[in-house]
Design an enzyme around this catalytic site. Structure first.
Site, PDB file in Angstrom:
ATOM      1  N   GLY A  57      20.766  -4.968  15.159  1.00  0.00           N
ATOM      2  CA  GLY A  57      21.409  -3.732  15.588  1.00  0.00           C
ATOM      3  C   GLY A  57      22.795  -3.634  14.977  1.00  0.00           C
ATOM      4  N   ALA A  85      28.757  -4.026  17.408  1.00  0.00           N
ATOM      5  CA  ALA A  85      29.162  -3.495  18.719  1.00  0.00           C
ATOM      6  C   ALA A  85      28.014  -2.838  19.472  1.00  0.00           C
ATOM      7  CB  ALA A  85      30.326  -2.515  18.592  1.00  0.00           C
ATOM      8  N   SER A  86      26.776  -3.128  19.073  1.00  0.00           N
ATOM      9  CA  SER A  86      25.626  -2.575  19.798  1.00  0.00           C
ATOM     10  C   SER A  86      25.365  -3.319  21.103  1.00  0.00           C
ATOM     11  CB  SER A  86      24.367  -2.626  18.928  1.00  0.00           C
ATOM     12  OG  SER A  86      24.030  -3.967  18.612  1.00  0.00           O
ATOM     13  N   SER A  98      21.571  -7.972  10.498  1.00  0.00           N
ATOM     14  CA  SER A  98      20.379  -7.993   9.627  1.00  0.00           C
ATOM     15  C   SER A  98      19.926  -6.573   9.293  1.00  0.00           C
ATOM     16  CB  SER A  98      19.241  -8.802  10.257  1.00  0.00           C
ATOM     17  OG  SER A  98      19.029  -8.507  11.610  1.00  0.00           O
TER      18      SER A  98
END
Length: 218
Positions: A31, A34-35, A105
């Site tokens: 993600g 800061a997700s 990723s």
């Protein structure tokens, strides 16, 4: 690749699982920055440890202090970063440990490579089942991620101080078929952990048959 090396077989994966009384596999968080990936991954690791299971979290920033400190953030370096982590995660999983990875990723092909690595036949024991690989997509609108921005990275990226920053000046290719998708701006950390554990339980990954045929459940 060097040609003067030989693979040395060891215990089978099923033997390790039986001796350690648990099954190893990899939970791969992906993600935007800061997700909430690391926050959820840390809470999940803690929960699994409280259940008496061996689990270890590999975090994007932490790994770059050591194993991958020689890598930058250009696409080639990001590819190599994920390749190395996938190899390490597989080793953890093969040792009957639950590997939890928390990395942006951003590229589909790199995540596919990590998945394929886990599904590859065991060289020494080709009849064994492949290692489970569970992709968890921590989904969040970039606007929400920027509001959080605990490290101030989005601000710096907008100012041009961080080149090739995912979501701003470099792409993020969202998963299309992740096993689990969590909208972290709508879901609490506690509920996210519950959802993941429920999925693992449904898959039977938290259960293991002991040598005498009795079920081991956590």
């Amino acid at each position: 690749m060097a040609t003067n090396i030989t693979w040395h077989p060891s215990l089978s994966r099923s033997e390790r699982n039986t001796y350690r009384k648990q099954r190893g596999f990899t939970i791969w968080f992906t993600g935007l920055s800061a997700s909430g990936k690391s926050t959820i991954a840390t809470a999940l690791e803690q929960h699994l440890l409280h259940l008496g299971l061996a689990a270890y979290r590999l975090d994007g920033d932490n790994v770059r202090f050591g194993l991958n400190k020689d890598l930058g953030f250009d696409e080639k370096s990001r590819n190599e970063n994920i390749r190395r982590i996938a190899e390490v995660a597989k080793l953890f999983a093969d040792s009957a440990t639950i590997a939890i990875t928390s990395f942006i990723s951003p590229y589909k092909k790199d995540r596919a490579t990590a998945r394929d690595l886990h599904s590859a036949p065991n060289t020494a024991h080709p009849d064994e089942e492949p290692l489970a690989f569970i992709e968890v997509y921590v989904d969040i609108p970039i606007e929400e991620a920027e509001k959080r921005d605990p490290k101030g990275l989005y601000k710096k990226a907008r100012e041009g101080k961080i080149p090739e920053f995912t979501g701003i000046s470099a792409p993020y290719e969202a998963p299309e078929n992740a096993e689990i998708t969590i909208q972290s701006h709508k879901t609490s950390v506690e509920d996210a952990v519950r959802e993941i554990v429920a999925y693992l339980d449904k898959r039977g990954l938290l259960k293991l048959e002991s040598a005498d045929g009795r079920g081991l459940e956590y």
